[in-house]
Every structure is written in structure tokens, then in C-alpha cells.
Write a protein that holds these residues in place. Structure first.
Motif, short mmCIF file in Angstrom:
data_model
loop_
_atom_site.label_atom_id
_atom_site.label_comp_id
_atom_site.label_asym_id
_atom_site.label_seq_id
_atom_site.Cartn_x
_atom_site.Cartn_y
_atom_site.Cartn_z
N ALA A 151 0.70 -1.15 0.17
CA ALA A 151 0.26 0.31 -0.05
C ALA A 151 0.89 1.16 0.13
N GLY A 152 0.60 2.02 -0.82
CA GLY A 152 1.44 3.39 -0.99
C GLY A 152 2.21 3.70 -1.76
N THR A 153 2.11 2.20 -3.05
CA THR A 153 3.95 2.60 -3.33
C THR A 153 2.46 1.84 -4.83
N SER A 154 3.30 2.73 -5.76
CA SER A 154 3.11 2.55 -7.44
C SER A 154 3.06 1.32 -7.68
N PRO A 155 2.15 0.58 -8.75
CA PRO A 155 1.81 -0.17 -9.24
C PRO A 155 3.28 -0.51 -10.32
N LEU A 156 3.43 0.88 -10.32
CA LEU A 156 4.74 0.39 -11.62
C LEU A 156 6.51 -0.18 -10.74
N GLU A 157 6.53 0.19 -10.16
CA GLU A 157 7.39 -0.14 -8.97
C GLU A 157 8.14 -0.59 -9.77
N PRO A 158 8.38 -2.07 -9.56
CA PRO A 158 9.03 -3.12 -10.85
C PRO A 158 9.88 -2.30 -11.81
N PHE A 159 8.56 -2.09 -12.39
CA PHE A 159 9.40 -1.21 -14.34
C PHE A 159 10.19 0.00 -13.66
N LEU A 160 9.42 0.77 -12.55
CA LEU A 160 10.53 1.96 -12.39
C LEU A 160 12.71 1.31 -11.46
N ARG A 161 12.18 0.55 -11.20
CA ARG A 161 12.95 -0.26 -10.20
C ARG A 161 14.59 -0.45 -11.37
N ALA A 162 13.63 -1.02 -13.00
CA ALA A 162 14.28 -2.00 -13.85
C ALA A 162 15.03 -0.98 -14.61
N PHE A 163 14.05 0.09 -14.60
CA PHE A 163 14.17 1.15 -16.18
C PHE A 163 14.60 2.02 -15.36
N CYS A 164 14.13 3.19 -14.22
CA CYS A 164 14.57 4.35 -13.93
C CYS A 164 15.31 4.88 -13.00
N SER A 165 16.00 3.54 -12.67
CA SER A 165 16.99 3.64 -11.14
C SER A 165 18.41 3.62 -10.89
#
Length: 370
Positions: A151-165
Motif C-alpha cells: 500500500a502506498g507504492t505504485s504498481p509500476l514500482e518493478p518497472f521503475l526499479r528496472a528502467f528508471c533507477s
């Protein structure tokens, strides 16, 4: 298509007509199922210079050869059957060290099925592309924005970690991946090179493809800012035009994009999407220009989406959609697109992948700015 995975039709009912699919319209304003955009990783206008990612040797090669090349395809996740994805990935890896080397891969979304889970990045992304040592950039697909998270975390978090970190990107500790991190600034962003701007627009999770007004304003600004000498490619997961039996078009999305084009005073030189698990190429007449609208959703998901019934001989036009012509379509094999941009010319080749290797199926020119 939020929450469930739609697959190709298996019933004995008559599939829909290609014209019916092509003329579909759906609201694009955020509604049920829309995933709020996560915070950007850097300040607007969310641009990322290719020169900041490529190595010195690659940049030197591009200058000497005057050719910038990249792969482009979506819907790659090898869920349930990873063989098609691996076959396409291996063909793409072979291109990296060919006589005409490729410099990066631009992924059109749906990296991981069924819902973008972090645990599936290993088998569906890191393992298939472990030998792909050029950068891989991406825009999210609808499945990439559905990950179950706290809760409070974007469902895109895995994508963000893979491509936007930029510092600690998602990785598979069991695999040695040699390519540089993508470190993208946002889920909608622009990859910048003196000859090429790729403007990536995130079309969210719902089936119709939904975008916020702020995203359209951003797109307008990027089109207006693009150098006149650069080819401009608009990349989205959700295509404007499609004759496939599962998804079809969204002409309302096309209308919203046209408003951006008019306000910016510039039309992209090509529009590429995925979502339909097939290859399709349309030509749209805009003034005195012929703009390719291409669907490349054949990167590895095992099921492919056939065309609707009643497709005329190619090149084909359809009543009710003036100025748009279907030039090519293919759903019998997986494949990928390779785009080559030089100072004076841009060309794309779509290759199908089978036991015989990668074979050229379609070739087209990407026109320069008006």
C-alpha cells in the motif's frame, strides 16, 4: 485490460471483421483502472541523452558510419512458454556484432506478464536478454502497471526499479548483465540524439489506453522542441490503428494526438506501438506527407493475434477511415523491427524469426520532417 489477461480468441464463433476492429473508439480520459503516475525521477521535460548511456566506442562508431540503429518491439514477456521470446532475443543479440551493428533496444511495453510482477523480471527479462549488452530502454505497457505492491507504492514500482533507477536498478543476482542501466527520467520521456528523438508516451493500464491532460501537454511541448533536422518517432504501447481480433484500434487516442500535433506545429515522422501481438504497418496521409503507423507487438508472448476477417488485398483501405492505408500485416511468426537513421535517410526493416533465423518481411522508409 486491467486485472485480467486477454488472449487470442479460441471459440468457434466468427471472429470480428477487420474493419470493425479498425474503426473502434474508446474514451481516453482517466477512468476506472487508471493507475496514477508515479513521481518523475528528474525534472521536466524528462529527456535522456543517448550520449550519456552509450560507451565512447559506440559513439565513435556511430559518427564514423553515420548510422544509428536500434531494435524496437513490445509484448516480449515469455510467460508460460519462453521459447518464442528467447528465439527473438537471440536473433537480436546476433545483430549487435554484425557488419551493421545495432546500438540499443527500445522496448514498447509489456515487459513482464501477467501483471508486471518483480519476481518475473528474472525469467522474462534478465535471462532472455543476458547477452544483449547494448542499452535497453522502455515505456511501460498495460501489464507492466499492474504489479501487486505494498500500500502506498505504485504498481509500476518493478518497472521503475528496472528502467528508471539511476543508482540501484533492479537486477538478477544470478546473472551477469553487461549493458548499462537505462536510468530513464519518467514513465513518459524522450530519448535524445542529434539525429533522432524518440518520444515515449505511457498509455496506462485500461484497455482503451488512457492519458492525463498533463501528458498530452508534455507531448505537445516535446514535439515543438524537437530539432528540425532530427527524425521524431512517437512510441506508445497502445497503438492508434489495429485490425487484430483481440484489441483493435482506438481512434479517440488518434484524435487526441492530432490535437497535440496541431498545437505543436509538427507531426511525428513515425508512430510505433504494440499491444496487439502481431506486426501491422499503416500509412497515414497527413497533408502532403505519408506517416507510418506501425504495430510491433510480436516480441515473444506465445499467443499471437490474428487479423480480423475481410482484409482486402494489400495495400488496403477501409470505408470510414479516410487517408489511412494498411500496407502489411503478419501474425504467423514472432519478430522485431530494426530502424536505421542516417543524416539524410531513415529506414526500418521488420524481420520474422523462425528455425531458419531472422528473415526480412517488410521494409519501409521513415520520411524526414516537412
Amino acid at each position: 485490460m486491467s486485472g485480467t489477461l486477454k488472449t487470442a480468441r479460441t471459440s468457434t464463433a466468427e471472429p470480428p471483421a477487420a474493419r470493425t476492429q479498425l474503426l473502434k473508439r474508446r474514451p481516453i480520459s482517466p477512468g476506472p483502472g487508471f493507475v496514477p503516475l508515479p513521481p518523475p525521477r528528474s525534472a521536466a521535460p524528462y529527456r535522456h541523452a543517448l550520449a550519456d548511456v552509450l560507451g565512447r566506442q559506440q559513439l565513435t562508431t556511430i559518427r564514423r558510419s553515420e548510422a544509428l540503429r536500434f531494435h524496437c518491439v513490445g509484448d516480449t514477456g515469455g510467460w508460460r512458454d519462453g521459447r518464442p521470446q528467447c528465439e527473438v532475443a537471440n536473433a537480436m543479440v546476433s545483430d549487435l556484432d554484425s557488419d551493421t551493428p545495432v546500438h540499443f533496444f527500445y522496448h514498447l511495453g509489456d515487459v513482464v506478464y501477467p501483471h508486471g510482477e518483480e519476481a518475473h523480471y528474472g525469467p522474462q527479462f534478465f535471462a532472455p536478454y543476458r547477452d544483449y549488452d547494448a542499452p535497453i530502454f522502455a515505456i511501460p505497457g498495460n501489464h507492466d502497471g499492474e504489479a501487486p505492491v505494498e500500500a502506498g507504492t505504485s504498481p509500476l514500482e518493478p518497472f521503475l526499479r528496472a528502467f528508471c533507477s539511476p543508482s540501484q536498478p533492479l537486477h538478477d543476482a544470478a546473472l551477469r548483465v553487461r549493458r548499462p542501466a537505462a536510468a530513464q527520467p519518467h514513465v513518459h520521456w524522450t530519448l535524445v540524439h542529434e539525429r533522432l528523438w524518440i518520444i515515449g508516451l505511457y498509455t496506462n493500464v485500461p484497455e482503451d489506453g488512457q492519458v492525463e491532460e498533463s501528458q498530452l501537454e508534455w507531448l505537445t511541448g516535446e514535439l515543438r522542441a524537437a530539432p528540425l533536422k532530427a527524425r521524431v518517432i512517437l512510441a506508445m504501447h497502445r497503438p492508434v490503428y489495429s485490425i487484430d481480433v483481440v484489441h483493435g484500434s482506438n481512434l479517440d487516442l488518434g484524435d487526441a494526438l492530432d490535437v497535440c500535433f496541431d498545437r505543436a506545429g509538427r507531426v511525428p515522422d513515425a508512430v510505433v506501438g504494440a499491444h496487439a501481438h502481431a506486426y501491422q504497418r499503416f500509412t497515414r496521409h497527413v497533408g502532403d506527407r505519408q506517416v507510418p503507423y506501425v504495430v510491433v507487438g510480436s516480441g515473444g508472448f506465445h499467443e499471437r493475434h490474428a487479423a480480423g476477417t475481410g482484409v482486402p488485398d494489400l495495400p488496403a483501405t477501409f470505408p470510414g477511415l479516410e487517408g489511412v492505408r494498411l500496407e502489411a500485416h503478419q501474425a504467423e511468426a514472432h519478430g522485431y523491427l530494426t530502424v536505421t537513421v542516417t543524416p539524410s535517410h531513415a529506414e526500418a526493416v521488420y524481420r520474422t524469426v523462425s528455425g531458419d533465423g531472422a528473415l526480412a518481411y517488410d521494409r519501409f522508409v521513415i520520411p524526414g520532417p516537412a
